[in-house]
Write an enzyme that holds these catalytic residues in place. Structure first.
Site, PDB file in Angstrom:
ATOM      1  N   GLU A   1     -48.446 -80.855  58.717  1.00  0.00           N
ATOM      2  CA  GLU A   1     -47.999 -80.486  57.381  1.00  0.00           C
ATOM      3  C   GLU A   1     -48.660 -81.404  56.341  1.00  0.00           C
ATOM      4  O   GLU A   1     -48.152 -82.505  56.090  1.00  0.00           O
ATOM      5  CB  GLU A   1     -46.481 -80.628  57.275  1.00  0.00           C
ATOM      6  CG  GLU A   1     -45.717 -79.751  58.254  1.00  0.00           C
ATOM      7  CD  GLU A   1     -44.334 -79.425  57.727  1.00  0.00           C
ATOM      8  OE1 GLU A   1     -44.025 -78.237  57.624  1.00  0.00           O
ATOM      9  OE2 GLU A   1     -43.574 -80.351  57.407  1.00  0.00           O
TER      10      GLU A   1
ATOM     11  N   ASN B   1     -37.388 -74.171  58.255  1.00  0.00           N
ATOM     12  CA  ASN B   1     -36.690 -75.401  57.871  1.00  0.00           C
ATOM     13  C   ASN B   1     -35.975 -75.147  56.547  1.00  0.00           C
ATOM     14  O   ASN B   1     -36.609 -75.108  55.502  1.00  0.00           O
ATOM     15  CB  ASN B   1     -37.722 -76.534  57.733  1.00  0.00           C
ATOM     16  CG  ASN B   1     -37.117 -77.808  57.191  1.00  0.00           C
ATOM     17  OD1 ASN B   1     -35.891 -77.967  57.166  1.00  0.00           O
ATOM     18  ND2 ASN B   1     -37.969 -78.724  56.766  1.00  0.00           N
ATOM     19  N   TRP B   2     -34.664 -74.982  56.628  1.00  0.00           N
ATOM     20  CA  TRP B   2     -33.904 -74.639  55.412  1.00  0.00           C
ATOM     21  C   TRP B   2     -33.733 -75.828  54.473  1.00  0.00           C
ATOM     22  O   TRP B   2     -33.336 -75.654  53.325  1.00  0.00           O
ATOM     23  CB  TRP B   2     -32.508 -74.129  55.788  1.00  0.00           C
ATOM     24  CG  TRP B   2     -32.480 -72.828  56.505  1.00  0.00           C
ATOM     25  CD1 TRP B   2     -33.519 -72.170  57.110  1.00  0.00           C
ATOM     26  CD2 TRP B   2     -31.323 -72.021  56.701  1.00  0.00           C
ATOM     27  NE1 TRP B   2     -33.077 -70.996  57.672  1.00  0.00           N
ATOM     28  CE2 TRP B   2     -31.730 -70.880  57.437  1.00  0.00           C
ATOM     29  CE3 TRP B   2     -29.981 -72.131  56.351  1.00  0.00           C
ATOM     30  CZ2 TRP B   2     -30.844 -69.876  57.810  1.00  0.00           C
ATOM     31  CZ3 TRP B   2     -29.099 -71.142  56.720  1.00  0.00           C
ATOM     32  CH2 TRP B   2     -29.530 -70.012  57.447  1.00  0.00           C
ATOM     33  N   LYS B   3     -33.950 -77.018  54.971  1.00  0.00           N
ATOM     34  CA  LYS B   3     -33.707 -78.244  54.185  1.00  0.00           C
ATOM     35  C   LYS B   3     -32.270 -78.230  53.654  1.00  0.00           C
ATOM     36  O   LYS B   3     -31.385 -77.686  54.301  1.00  0.00           O
ATOM     37  CB  LYS B   3     -34.740 -78.371  53.054  1.00  0.00           C
ATOM     38  CG  LYS B   3     -36.160 -78.129  53.543  1.00  0.00           C
ATOM     39  CD  LYS B   3     -37.196 -78.493  52.529  1.00  0.00           C
ATOM     40  CE  LYS B   3     -38.565 -78.096  53.049  1.00  0.00           C
ATOM     41  NZ  LYS B   3     -39.643 -78.571  52.228  1.00  0.00           N
TER      42      LYS B   3
ATOM     43  N   HIS C   1     -40.481 -85.395  59.359  1.00  0.00           N
ATOM     44  CA  HIS C   1     -40.843 -84.609  58.175  1.00  0.00           C
ATOM     45  C   HIS C   1     -41.199 -85.549  57.023  1.00  0.00           C
ATOM     46  O   HIS C   1     -40.589 -86.604  56.868  1.00  0.00           O
ATOM     47  CB  HIS C   1     -39.676 -83.692  57.798  1.00  0.00           C
ATOM     48  CG  HIS C   1     -40.063 -82.643  56.805  1.00  0.00           C
ATOM     49  ND1 HIS C   1     -40.201 -82.928  55.467  1.00  0.00           N
ATOM     50  CD2 HIS C   1     -40.380 -81.338  56.962  1.00  0.00           C
ATOM     51  CE1 HIS C   1     -40.577 -81.818  54.837  1.00  0.00           C
ATOM     52  NE2 HIS C   1     -40.699 -80.841  55.717  1.00  0.00           N
TER      53      HIS C   1
ATOM     54  N   GLY D   1     -40.896 -73.723  55.055  1.00  0.00           N
ATOM     55  CA  GLY D   1     -39.807 -74.212  54.213  1.00  0.00           C
ATOM     56  C   GLY D   1     -39.286 -73.101  53.323  1.00  0.00           C
ATOM     57  O   GLY D   1     -38.494 -72.256  53.740  1.00  0.00           O
ATOM     58  N   GLY D   2     -39.758 -73.073  52.077  1.00  0.00           N
ATOM     59  CA  GLY D   2     -39.255 -72.130  51.070  1.00  0.00           C
ATOM     60  C   GLY D   2     -39.169 -70.679  51.541  1.00  0.00           C
ATOM     61  O   GLY D   2     -38.143 -70.013  51.335  1.00  0.00           O
TER      62      GLY D   2
ATOM     63  N   SER E   1     -46.427 -74.504  52.250  1.00  0.00           N
ATOM     64  CA  SER E   1     -46.561 -73.299  51.417  1.00  0.00           C
ATOM     65  C   SER E   1     -47.105 -72.102  52.203  1.00  0.00           C
ATOM     66  O   SER E   1     -47.880 -71.306  51.661  1.00  0.00           O
ATOM     67  CB  SER E   1     -47.416 -73.583  50.186  1.00  0.00           C
ATOM     68  OG  SER E   1     -46.802 -74.573  49.385  1.00  0.00           O
TER      69      SER E   1
ATOM     70  N   GLU F   1     -40.548 -85.463  53.987  1.00  0.00           N
ATOM     71  CA  GLU F   1     -39.430 -85.793  53.073  1.00  0.00           C
ATOM     72  C   GLU F   1     -38.582 -86.913  53.656  1.00  0.00           C
ATOM     73  O   GLU F   1     -38.064 -87.756  52.931  1.00  0.00           O
ATOM     74  CB  GLU F   1     -38.598 -84.526  52.807  1.00  0.00           C
ATOM     75  CG  GLU F   1     -39.350 -83.564  51.885  1.00  0.00           C
ATOM     76  CD  GLU F   1     -39.021 -82.105  52.080  1.00  0.00           C
ATOM     77  OE1 GLU F   1     -37.982 -81.786  52.694  1.00  0.00           O
ATOM     78  OE2 GLU F   1     -39.814 -81.259  51.621  1.00  0.00           O
TER      79      GLU F   1
ATOM     80  N   GLY G   1     -44.158 -77.339  49.596  1.00  0.00           N
ATOM     81  CA  GLY G   1     -43.368 -76.975  48.422  1.00  0.00           C
ATOM     82  C   GLY G   1     -44.154 -76.951  47.127  1.00  0.00           C
ATOM     83  O   GLY G   1     -43.574 -76.872  46.047  1.00  0.00           O
TER      84      GLY G   1
HETATM   85  C1  PEP Z   1     -41.702 -77.869  55.060  1.00  0.00           C
HETATM   86  O1  PEP Z   1     -40.974 -78.521  54.336  1.00  0.00           O
HETATM   87  O2  PEP Z   1     -41.741 -78.097  56.279  1.00  0.00           O
HETATM   88  C2  PEP Z   1     -42.521 -76.833  54.443  1.00  0.00           C
HETATM   89  C3  PEP Z   1     -43.548 -76.397  55.118  1.00  0.00           C
HETATM   90  O3  PEP Z   1     -42.135 -76.412  53.198  1.00  0.00           O
HETATM   91  P1  PEP Z   1     -42.806 -75.229  52.333  1.00  0.00           P
HETATM   92  O4  PEP Z   1     -43.080 -74.086  53.271  1.00  0.00           O
HETATM   93  O5  PEP Z   1     -41.781 -74.890  51.299  1.00  0.00           O
HETATM   94  O6  PEP Z   1     -44.056 -75.785  51.757  1.00  0.00           O
END
Ligand code: PEP
Length: 250
Positions: free
Chosen positions: A167, A9-11, A95, A234-235, A213, A97, A173
């Site tokens: 999640e 997920n590039w956001k 999600h 994500g990241g 994470s 966010e 994040g």
């Molecule tokens: C996400 O936003 O779906 C996620 C898992 O982010 P991160 O891996 O950066 O915690």
């Protein structure tokens, strides 16, 4: 056998040239992977080119959102029909966010899931508790309520194409990851909950991804759990080597 999946997920990250570069690098380095479905979810405006670049590959491509409406006067929104028409296969929904910043409720996610299913798209549906809820030992009831609300009215037949991502919001994040035990416990709970609604065969075939994470250093122990079928990343999905290393962690 359940599908093992690693989805990135590039956001709201990357410019177009950087994004294309990332897609090409991931694609080039992914030929060693076996039995893993890789999915990338770049921002909307990169999707068309991503589909072109990955046409001859086994990559899945996801949008990060869609409208809950079919079509019409919803300025700035993107419908599932539009996503399907540019050959997308997946949509990330619910999600945290989107829930926190765009006030998405389980009811809205439910409408979006139905739009996806009506247009042949596979929803990757997120759930998870915030830190206070975990500290108050409410995480199971919170996730259970989210599941009930988001899948209201979804038939067993429709449910066969759904993917779930657990999640924990406190891990997204933040650099904090759920322990392998915490992840397994919740994934097992989600599978059991859905088994009660949809039966054993559907629940056993359901892929449940962990997100929060997840990185090369912890993916192996998370994915080793019997109910963890991969990750929503994500990241670490913005760094080609990390994304591939995570996908190599099964
Ligand atoms: C996400 O936003 O779906 C996620 C898992 O982010 P991160 O891996 O950066 O915690």
């Amino acid at each position: 056998m359940r599908k093992q999946i690693v989805a990135g997920n590039w956001k709201m990250n990357m410019t177009f040239p950087d994004g294309i570069n990332l897609i090409n690098t991931i694609n080039k380095n992914s030929n060693t992977l076996k039995n893993v479905q890789l999915i990338v979810a770049p921002p909307y405006i990169f999707l068309n080119e991503t589909v072109n670049l990955l046409k001859e590959t086994n990559f899945g491509i996801a949008a990060q959102n869609c409208s809950e409406h079919e079509k019409g006067a919803f300025t700035g929104e993107i419908s599932t029909q539009m996503l399907k028409s540019v050959e997308l296969q997946y949509v990330i929904l619910g999600h945290s966010e989107r829930r926190a910043y765009f006030k998405e409720t389980d009811e809205i996610v439910n409408a979006k899931i139905k739009q996806c299913l009506n247009n042949g798209l596979i929803p990757i549906v997120c759930c998870g508790e915030v830190l206070k809820e975990r500290e108050n030992n409410e995480h199971f009831s919170v996730v259970s309520k989210q599941i009930k609300g988001m899948f209201e009215g979804i038939t067993a037949d429709e449910f066969k194409s759904i993917i779930i991502a657990y999640e924990p919001v406190w891990a997204i994040g933040t650099g904090k990851t759920a322990s392998p035990e915490q992840a397994q416990e919740m994934h097992h709970f989600i599978r059991e909950t859905l088994q009660n609604s949809y039966g054993s065969e559907i629940a056993q075939n359901l892929s449940i991804l962990y997100g929060g994470s997840c990185k090369p250093s912890n993916a192996k122990e998370l994915f080793a759990n019997p109910d963890v079928d991969g990750g929503l990343i994500g990241g670490a999905s913005l760094v080609a080597d990390d994304f591939i290393a995570i996908a190599n962690s099964f």
